[in-house]
Design a protein around this motif. Sequence first.
Motif, mmCIF file in Angstrom:
data_model
loop_
_atom_site.group_PDB
_atom_site.id
_atom_site.type_symbol
_atom_site.label_atom_id
_atom_site.label_comp_id
_atom_site.label_asym_id
_atom_site.label_seq_id
_atom_site.Cartn_x
_atom_site.Cartn_y
_atom_site.Cartn_z
ATOM 1 N N CYS A 93 2.644 0.786 8.799
ATOM 2 C CA CYS A 93 2.247 0.694 10.195
ATOM 3 C C CYS A 93 3.450 0.860 11.122
ATOM 4 O O CYS A 93 4.545 0.420 10.764
ATOM 5 C CB CYS A 93 1.596 -0.663 10.462
ATOM 6 N N PRO A 94 3.325 1.450 12.285
ATOM 7 C CA PRO A 94 2.101 2.022 12.861
ATOM 8 C C PRO A 94 1.681 3.325 12.173
ATOM 9 O O PRO A 94 2.523 4.005 11.574
ATOM 10 C CB PRO A 94 2.514 2.278 14.309
ATOM 11 N N LEU A 119 -8.849 0.609 4.645
ATOM 12 C CA LEU A 119 -9.518 -0.172 5.683
ATOM 13 C C LEU A 119 -9.604 -1.649 5.289
ATOM 14 O O LEU A 119 -9.891 -1.979 4.131
ATOM 15 C CB LEU A 119 -10.930 0.380 5.937
ATOM 16 N N THR A 120 -9.365 -2.510 6.273
ATOM 17 C CA THR A 120 -9.475 -3.953 6.020
ATOM 18 C C THR A 120 -10.889 -4.449 6.309
ATOM 19 O O THR A 120 -11.259 -5.546 5.895
ATOM 20 C CB THR A 120 -8.507 -4.734 6.931
ATOM 21 N N ILE A 169 0.885 -1.166 0.000
ATOM 22 C CA ILE A 169 0.000 0.000 0.000
ATOM 23 C C ILE A 169 0.918 1.209 0.000
ATOM 24 O O ILE A 169 1.733 1.378 0.913
ATOM 25 C CB ILE A 169 -0.887 0.020 1.260
ATOM 26 N N MET A 170 0.797 2.040 -1.024
ATOM 27 C CA MET A 170 1.687 3.196 -1.124
ATOM 28 C C MET A 170 0.943 4.473 -0.748
ATOM 29 O O MET A 170 -0.228 4.632 -1.086
ATOM 30 C CB MET A 170 2.228 3.301 -2.551
ATOM 31 N N MET A 199 6.386 -0.094 8.774
ATOM 32 C CA MET A 199 6.537 -1.227 7.852
ATOM 33 C C MET A 199 5.201 -1.508 7.214
ATOM 34 O O MET A 199 4.159 -1.159 7.765
ATOM 35 C CB MET A 199 6.992 -2.464 8.636
ATOM 36 N N GLN A 200 5.227 -2.174 6.051
ATOM 37 C CA GLN A 200 3.976 -2.575 5.420
ATOM 38 C C GLN A 200 3.293 -3.596 6.300
ATOM 39 O O GLN A 200 3.936 -4.550 6.766
ATOM 40 C CB GLN A 200 4.243 -3.160 4.037
ATOM 41 N N GLY A 201 1.998 -3.441 6.569
ATOM 42 C CA GLY A 201 1.273 -4.395 7.397
ATOM 43 C C GLY A 201 -0.110 -3.896 7.742
ATOM 44 O O GLY A 201 -0.634 -3.007 7.070
ATOM 45 N N VAL A 202 -0.684 -4.447 8.772
ATOM 46 C CA VAL A 202 -1.998 -3.990 9.231
ATOM 47 C C VAL A 202 -1.885 -3.506 10.669
ATOM 48 O O VAL A 202 -1.086 -4.020 11.442
ATOM 49 C CB VAL A 202 -3.084 -5.093 9.130
#
Lengths: 397, 397, 397
Positions: C153-154, C133-134, B74-75, C103-106
Amino acid sequence: MNCIADFFTYETTKSVVVKSWTIGIINRAVQLLIISYFVGWVFLHEKAYQVRETAIESSVVTKVKGFGRYANKIMDVSDFVTPPQGSSVFVIITKMIVTENQMQGVCPESEEKYSCVSDSQCQAERVASGGILTGHCVNYTSELRTCEIQGWCPAEVDTVEKPIMIEVENFTIFIKNNIRFPLFNFEKGNLLPNMTAAEIRSCRFHPDSAPYCPILKVGDVVKFAGQDFARLASTGGVLGIKIAWVCDLDKSWDLCTPKYTFTRLDGLSQKSRISPGYNFRFAKYYKTENGQEYRTLLKVYGIRFDVLVYGNAGKFNIIPTIISAVAAFTSVGVGTVLCDIILLNFLKGADHYKARKFEEVNETMLKVAASPNPMYCRDQTTEEKQSTDSGAYSMGH
Amino acid sequence: MNCIADFFTYETTKSVVVKSWTIGIINRAVQLLIISYFVGWVFLHEKAYQVRETAIESSVVTKVKGFGRYANKIMDVSDFVTPPQGSSVFVIITKMIVTENQMQGVCPESEEKYSCVSDSQCQAERVASGGILTGHCVNYTSELRTCEIQGWCPAEVDTVEKPIMIEVENFTIFIKNNIRFPLFNFEKGNLLPNMTAAEIRSCRFHPDSAPYCPILKVGDVVKFAGQDFARLASTGGVLGIKIAWVCDLDKSWDLCTPKYTFTRLDGLSQKSRISPGYNFRFAKYYKTENGQEYRTLLKVYGIRFDVLVYGNAGKFNIIPTIISAVAAFTSVGVGTVLCDIILLNFLKGADHYKARKFEEVNETMLKVAASPNPMYCRDQTTEEKQSTDSGAYSMGH
Amino acid sequence: MNCIADFFTYETTKSVVVKSWTIGIINRAVQLLIISYFVGWVFLHEKAYQVRETAIESSVVTKVKGFGRYANKIMDVSDFVTPPQGSSVFVIITKMIVTENQMQGVCPESEEKYSCVSDSQCQAERVASGGILTGHCVNYTSELRTCEIQGWCPAEVDTVEKPIMIEVENFTIFIKNNIRFPLFNFEKGNLLPNMTAAEIRSCRFHPDSAPYCPILKVGDVVKFAGQDFARLASTGGVLGIKIAWVCDLDKSWDLCTPKYTFTRLDGLSQKSRISPGYNFRFAKYYKTENGQEYRTLLKVYGIRFDVLVYGNAGKFNIIPTIISAVAAFTSVGVGTVLCDIILLNFLKGADHYKARKFEEVNETMLKVAASPNPMYCRDQTTEEKQSTDSGAYSMGH
C-alpha cells in the motif's frame, strides 16, 4: 485383352558384354571402389542407415561456489554472480570500481578531458561522461578546474587501477544439464548414474582423468580455453563452455555421454584496441531516512560464461536404409560412364566396340522403309553404316 | 558440315521387350509401388513440392499475474517473479529461506559438520559453507560449539523446512508470441484474430477446449507436464512450454496455428539424489543511517519456465517440384534392377532371355575383325556365343 | 579360370543412334539446358562445390550510452537499461509509472471497477488488481469509496498519462559481436580491422554510408525497423537487430562482413487491441531504520532490443564437388526421357524408330527355342514382330 497383354510387358535394356581383361578389370575395380565408398563412408562412417535428430531439448542449471576477499569484505556468490538465477549465461565478477553515495545534484566532471578555465569551454546541455553539462567551470581539486555536470554526484573515477579478486580462480561451477531427443523420446543428464553422489560432490572436471565430472574449477576452464587467468580477470571476457551430445542410440545407453570443450567467445576483442574485454555498470539503490534516493554505482569487470549445448542422435530406421541402399545400387552404374569412355576411345579395337555398341538409324532410311518394300535388309545396313558417334561418353573423333 | 551433322544426333538405349505375364505383372507392380511411394509419401505426406523455411523469427513476452501469502506478507509479481523483464525464461518463486540483516563480520558456522571442541579443528583460511574460517572454535548455541567464520553474519540456516506458497497454483501466465518466416514474409501472433479481447482476457488454456488461449494457469502447466504441484513447488524445477508453429502456407492463413506442449526439462534430476530440483540465492542490499551496508539473503526455490518456440513453414515452389518429379521418374527405373534379377535367374527360360539381352564381344573377335575380311558375319557369332554373364544384376552361374 | 574370365567382363548398354536433325537438336538443347542449370545454378549460384557450415559460435556484448531527463532527475545507463550485463537482449526504459513508499498493509483499491457502496460488494479473499480484498468498503477519496485490499500500500495508479524520455532517441548502442565457424576455425569480429579506433568511436551506423559501424543510434534503429519513435516509446515494443554473416571463405578474408538488418519482432501486437506494446513491473526494496521493509514499484515501458546473429560459411571441398559433378553427369541422362517420348510418339517415322529401339521376346518363342531346333532364325522374327510397346517412355497406342 490384347491391350492388357501389351501393358503387362517388361522392358529391359539390351546389353553388350565385352570379354576383355583390360576393361573387365577396370570395370570391376571401379565398381569395387564405389561399393567400398558406400559401405565404408556412407554406411559405416556417416551412418546413412540411421534417422538423425538434431533438435535437442536442453535445460541448464548452474551453481557457482566460493568465497572471495575484495575491498576488505568477504564476498559470496550472491555478491559476485549475476544474474543470480543459475541460468546458462552468468557473470562472475573479478574486479570492481565502486562509487558510493551518489545523489542527484551538480558536481565537477572527473575526467581530465573536461578540464576548463572559464565557463565558455563548458557548453551547457552537452552530454559529458558523467552527466549533462550545466555550462559552469568549477574547481574539481585545488589545482584542477573542470566543467560542472548535473546528474549522479560525485562523478565516477574509473581510471584507477584496481586489484582483481584472485580467489575466483578456485571457484567451482556446477553444471546440471538434462537433454532430450524428442523424436526418440530419449532423455539423459550429465550426472551419469555410474558416479556416486559422493564422487560427484568431490570430483573436479579434467578432460582426461574426469571427463564426466559436472564440477569445473574456474581456473581450469580459463586454462582449457587457452587464456591467462590474471589478464582475463583484469580485462574481463566471455568464455564458452560447450557440451556436445553426439549419440548413436543403436549402441548402449551408457555410450551416450556429454563432451565438454572450452573456448573464448570474444577471442578477437583481446587483439582489438577498442574496448577489449568485458565490463558493465549497475547500481544498488538506497534511501535516506527522509526519503531521498542515493545509490552505489559499480563498474564491474568479469568473466561471462555461456554454457552452450549442442547435440544430435541417430537411430536405425528402415526408410533411410532403403534410400541409401538404392542410391548405392544406382551409383554403381555411374562407373559405366568412365568405362565407356575408356572402351570407346582408348582401348585397342575401340572402333570395333563402337560398331557393336551403336546401331545407326537415319531419316533417309526411314523414307526407304516407308516405300513399298518395308522388309529392307536391316542387318546389312547397320553393318555397313556403323555409327561412329559416341554420344555423351566417347570423346569426339 | 558432316561434323555438325554427327553432333546433332540422338542416342537412346536399345531395349528388349519381354512379353511375359509373370515378369510383366511383377514389373508393373514394382513400378506402381515406386510411384505410390512418391505420390503418397514424398509428395502428399512429405510435401516435396514445397520449399521449406526452418529459420523462424520469434519474440516472446510473458506476464505473470497473481497474489500470494508468504511469511505474513501479501506478495505480488514484483516480489516473486525474476527476472522481471517478461522474457521467455522466468522463475516463479514458490519457497523462500530468508536470512535478514546480514553484515560483514565474524560469527559461528550454522552447519553441524563444522562443530568443534577446540581451535585445532578449525583450520584458518579454509572455506566453509558460510564464509572463511578464522581458526577459532566458538559457542554457536549454549550446547553446540562450531568453527568461527568471517563473512556475512549471521550465517544462513538452510536446513529448516519451509512451507510453499500454495497460491502459485492459481497464478496465470500470459504469453504473447509473434513469429515471422522471413523467406515468405509471413507474420502471425498467438493472439488469434477470431478471439475477441474479452475472450482472450477471460479464457484459460486447455489442450482440448481452449487450445489457442494465451493465458495458462500455473497449476495446469504443471499438470500437463506430468508433475505434482506440491512436490515440484517444494524442490523447484524447470518446465518447458513449447510452442510449435508448423504451417502449410499453401493452405488458408487461419490454419497456421500454434500448438502448445509442456514438458519437464530437468526430468532426470528428480530421480537423482544429487541436487534434485531448482533453487538459487540472491540478496537485497540496504544501508544503515551511518552508511554501513547490510543485506537480506534469500535462498529461493521456484519453478523456472522456458518458453521455447519452434516452427517451420512450407510453400509451393517450382524448383523443388521439378527436382522431386525428376527423382520420381528416374526412381521408376530402379525397379528394373529387381526385375532383371528375376528374369535372368528365376524365370522359366532365363537362359533364353539372357541370350537376348546380352550380346558378347571379345578380344579374339577383334583380331579377326582387324583381319582383311572386315565383314565378318556378326549375327552368327553372337548367336553362337551368347553371353551367360549377367553383369551386376544376374546372380552367378 | 574360366569363372574368373567370366567375372572380369564389362557390360554396357547397346544403343541406337538416331541421325535426325529434329531429334538431334532437341537432344543437344536439352543437354545444354541441363548442363547450364548445373553449371550456372548449382555450381556458381548455390556453390555446390563447397562444404557449408551453419553452426555459428557467436558472442554478443552490448553497451548503451546516453543521459536522459525524467521526473526531475538526470538518469544514466544504470538507471534505464536492464538487465545491466550487456547481453544480447536488453531493455531501454522510455516511460515509468513510479509508486513510491509502498508498505505491507491495508488500503483502498485505486481502480474504479472496485468502487463500492457497502461491504457486500467486496467479497473477501478475492484477488483484486493491487492485492487481496479484505471484504470492507472504504473511502478512497472524499467522493469515491472502493473495496479495501491487503498488500503493498498505497495501490498503484497506472492509468495516468506519463511523458516519455525523449533523449532515448539519441542514445547509442555499441555492439561487439565475435563469431567463429568451428569447422573452418574461422574467427572474425564486427570491429573490422580497416577501421581505426577513432573512426569506430565517432561513427554512427548507416546502411549505405557506414554499413560496418558498430555504434547504432536508437532513433535510427527504430526508423530502419519502420517504426515511429514517439509511439513506440509510449507503448513499448520489441525490436530485432539482426546480424547476418554469410561468408564465402574461398574469397578474401576481407569480404566476410556482417550485414545489419532491423525489424520489429512483436509487429502484430501493435495492431492488436489486447496488450499492445511492451511493459513490465519491478520493485526496489528499502528498509526503514527500525527494519521495516518498503519498496518503490515501477511500471516501466521500454524498447527491448534482441540482437540476433545468423550465419553460414562455405569453403571448397573435394567431396561435395565430386558428388555434385556425378549428379550433373547422371542428370544429363534424364534428357533421354523427354527425347524418347518425342522420338517414339511425335516424330515422323515414330513406328520405325520403335521397331529399331525395341526388340520383342515372348513366351511362345521360348517354347520354340526350347524345341530341338535351338538355332531359330532370330533376326527374322524380331524383324517380323517389332514391338510397338514403348515401356515407360512412349505414351500408349
